[in-house]
Design a protein around this motif. Structure first.
Motif, PDB file in Angstrom:
ATOM      1  N   VAL A 183       0.089   1.307   8.678  1.00  0.00           N
ATOM      2  CA  VAL A 183      -0.882   1.891   7.755  1.00  0.00           C
ATOM      3  C   VAL A 183      -1.121   0.965   6.568  1.00  0.00           C
ATOM      4  O   VAL A 183      -1.955   1.254   5.717  1.00  0.00           O
ATOM      5  N   SER A 184      -0.383  -0.146   6.515  1.00  0.00           N
ATOM      6  CA  SER A 184      -0.592  -1.118   5.438  1.00  0.00           C
ATOM      7  C   SER A 184      -1.877  -1.901   5.686  1.00  0.00           C
ATOM      8  O   SER A 184      -2.440  -1.892   6.772  1.00  0.00           O
ATOM      9  N   GLU A 185      -2.348  -2.617   4.657  1.00  0.00           N
ATOM     10  CA  GLU A 185      -3.559  -3.425   4.756  1.00  0.00           C
ATOM     11  C   GLU A 185      -3.206  -4.891   4.525  1.00  0.00           C
ATOM     12  O   GLU A 185      -2.124  -5.222   4.032  1.00  0.00           O
ATOM     13  N   MET A 186      -4.128  -5.787   4.882  1.00  0.00           N
ATOM     14  CA  MET A 186      -3.879  -7.223   4.797  1.00  0.00           C
ATOM     15  C   MET A 186      -3.471  -7.658   3.387  1.00  0.00           C
ATOM     16  O   MET A 186      -2.711  -8.614   3.220  1.00  0.00           O
ATOM     17  N   GLN A 187      -3.958  -6.953   2.372  1.00  0.00           N
ATOM     18  CA  GLN A 187      -3.607  -7.293   0.999  1.00  0.00           C
ATOM     19  C   GLN A 187      -2.096  -7.222   0.779  1.00  0.00           C
ATOM     20  O   GLN A 187      -1.549  -7.918  -0.081  1.00  0.00           O
TER      21      GLN A 187
END
Length: 223
Positions: free
Chosen positions: A184-188
């Motif tokens: 659920v994390s993002e590339m940032q």
């Protein structure tokens, strides 16, 4: 009591027993706690190399246990829960969980994630790169002989770099290897972790020697 490889925190006995049997068949030493207070007592007394953590528990809930673990150390934690809202997932990840898996889950996928964490974090013995020493058996990183306080993800990211010196690793590859495509994390998140690694390991984080940016592609590690 034998040192625990994996602490399963799960109030549904059938699920806990099934998961425990799968892990024992793989050679892991397993402990099981069916409520939050027992889980925390076991962890604080005996520790564990990895915790598989349910959220909805009798007594202390999983988020509270995660918070207490993170106050103490960076032991990998995989949340396995029927709570599937975005808010719960973000609360778990932001709180320091290394992964968040929804119930019902595919046992093979969970096993692969667990095996991957153990291989990256505890496989082998020691890696030395200049002033950086990684004790893989203990899961500790030293800089100039002093232990560093790295999170589980920072540790795994560092290990991936030092095992691929001089290679340009794309952002997509790094994210997939460390967080997984179902995260659920993002590339940032990767960018933030790179900043943290440079802050902790570089003499001059603004002009990094080890963690070099390859613009438009990703990063590479130079000894």
């Amino acid at each position: 009591m034998t040192v625990t490889d994996i602490l399963i925190v799960e109030d549904e006995k059938e699920i806990a027993d099934l998961l425990g049997d799968f892990l024992k068949d793989r050679g892991y030493i397993v402990s099981v706690a069916n409520d939050g207070d027992k889980a925390l007592a076991l962890y604080e007394k005996y520790g564990a190399k990895l915790v598989v953590l349910d959220i909805m528990l009798p007594g202390r809930d999983g988020f509270s246990i995660l918070s207490r673990i993170r106050e103490r150390d960076n032991t990998p934690v995989i949340i396995v829960s029927a709570k599937d809202s975005k808010e719960d997932k973000l609360k778990g990840i932001i709180g320091g969980a290394d992964d968040y898996i929804e119930k019902p889950y595919d046992i093979d996928i969970l096993m692969a994630k667990i095996d991957g964490i153990f291989a990256r974090r505890y496989g082998g013995k020691e890696i030395v790169v200049g002033d950086i020493r990684i004790d893989k058996a203990g899961g500790v990183v030293y800089l100039c002989g002093q232990p560093l306080d790295l999170t589980a993800k920072e540790y795994e990211l560092l290990l991936l770099f030092v095992e691929n010196p001089g290679k340009v690793l794309s952002k997509e590859y790094l994210f997939e290897e460390i967080w997984g495509s179902d995260s659920v994390s993002e590339m940032q998140t990767l960018t933030v972790h790179m900043k943290w690694l440079r802050t902790k390991l570089e003499a001059d984080p603004k002009h990094p020697k080890h963690f070099q940016t390859v613009w438009g592609v990703g990063y590479k590690f130079e000894a």
